[in-house]
Design an enzyme around this catalytic site. Structure first.
Site, short mmCIF file in Angstrom:
data_model
loop_
_atom_site.label_atom_id
_atom_site.label_comp_id
_atom_site.label_asym_id
_atom_site.label_seq_id
_atom_site.Cartn_x
_atom_site.Cartn_y
_atom_site.Cartn_z
CG ASN A 193 -10.01 7.39 11.93
OD1 ASN A 193 -10.30 7.94 12.98
ND2 ASN A 193 -8.96 7.74 11.21
CD GLN A 205 -12.07 2.06 8.09
OE1 GLN A 205 -13.14 2.08 8.70
NE2 GLN A 205 -11.41 0.94 7.83
CB SER A 206 -8.83 7.00 3.84
OG SER A 206 -7.61 6.79 4.51
CG HIS A 213 -5.65 1.31 9.80
ND1 HIS A 213 -6.62 1.06 8.84
CD2 HIS A 213 -5.61 2.66 9.94
CE1 HIS A 213 -7.13 2.20 8.42
NE2 HIS A 213 -6.54 3.19 9.08
CG ASP A 241 0.02 7.39 8.37
OD1 ASP A 241 -1.06 6.89 8.73
OD2 ASP A 241 0.12 8.18 7.40
CG HIS A 287 -4.44 6.04 12.97
ND1 HIS A 287 -3.85 6.67 11.90
CD2 HIS A 287 -5.63 5.58 12.51
CE1 HIS A 287 -4.65 6.61 10.84
NE2 HIS A 287 -5.75 5.95 11.20
P1 AMP Z 1 -7.53 5.93 7.97
O1 AMP Z 1 -7.82 7.27 7.33
O2 AMP Z 1 -7.89 5.83 9.42
O3 AMP Z 1 -8.11 4.80 7.14
O4 AMP Z 1 -5.97 5.78 7.96
C1 AMP Z 1 -5.27 5.41 6.82
C2 AMP Z 1 -3.86 5.87 7.00
O5 AMP Z 1 -3.05 5.17 6.08
C3 AMP Z 1 -3.66 7.36 6.76
O6 AMP Z 1 -3.14 7.96 7.94
C4 AMP Z 1 -2.67 7.40 5.59
O7 AMP Z 1 -1.74 8.44 5.71
C5 AMP Z 1 -2.02 6.04 5.69
N1 AMP Z 1 -1.49 5.51 4.45
C6 AMP Z 1 -2.07 5.56 3.22
N2 AMP Z 1 -1.30 4.95 2.31
C7 AMP Z 1 -0.20 4.50 2.99
C8 AMP Z 1 0.97 3.79 2.61
N3 AMP Z 1 1.19 3.41 1.35
N4 AMP Z 1 1.89 3.50 3.57
C9 AMP Z 1 1.70 3.89 4.85
N5 AMP Z 1 0.61 4.56 5.26
C10 AMP Z 1 -0.33 4.87 4.34
#
Ligand code: AMP
Length: 116
Positions: free
Chosen positions: A89, A96-97, A102, A33, A104
């Site tokens: 998430n 979830q963003s 995925h 991450d 974690h």
């Molecule tokens: P979520 O908020 O559950 O969707 O998790 C998305 C995760 O992706 C977050 O923990 C971010 O820090 C991670 N993330 C976003 N962009 C990148 C990237 N380019 N490489 C690796 N992790 C990322």
């Protein structure tokens, strides 16, 4: 949820964007991450661009099992002992963003429950 453009993680899988890979197989990749929430913070990402956990179907049963087994392996191999957390998430309101499923994998510090 239909996907008309590549997700961020799809672009990482396709090597269009950089990432630190710790595992790769025919069904998924595992990357570090970029903004770690613990000393170990990995993301297990299926190659299949499923948006959210809720979008999975019975067709994804074997894939979901595989993702958990891979999460287990990378957590165990990371050397933080047997205390780790696997989290998904589902949906923006749950944090979830990135809308490409995925898992974690977090370890290396005390993990409180429930998460915030
Ligand atoms: P979520 O908020 O559950 O969707 O998790 C998305 C995760 O992706 C977050 O923990 C971010 O820090 C991670 N993330 C976003 N962009 C990148 C990237 N380019 N490489 C690796 N992790 C990322």
């Amino acid at each position: 949820m239909s996907q008309t453009t590549k997700t961020l993680f799809q672009r990482i899988i396709d090597r269009e964007l950089p990432a630190s890979f710790v595992h790769e197989d025919e069904h998924c990749v595992v990357i570090k991450d970029i903004n770690p929430g613990a000393p170990l913070h990995l993301l297990v990402v299926p190659r299949k661009p499923i948006a959210r956990l809720i979008d999975t179907t019975a067709e994804d049963q074997a894939l979901l099992g595989h993702l958990l087994l891979v999460a287990n392996k990378v957590a165990r191999d990371a050397g933080h002992g047997e205390a780790y957390r696997i989290a998904i998430n589902n949906g923006a309101a749950a944090g979830q963003s990135v809308f490409h499923l995925h898992l974690h994998v977090l370890a290396g510090r005390p993990l409180k429950w429930p998460p915030g």
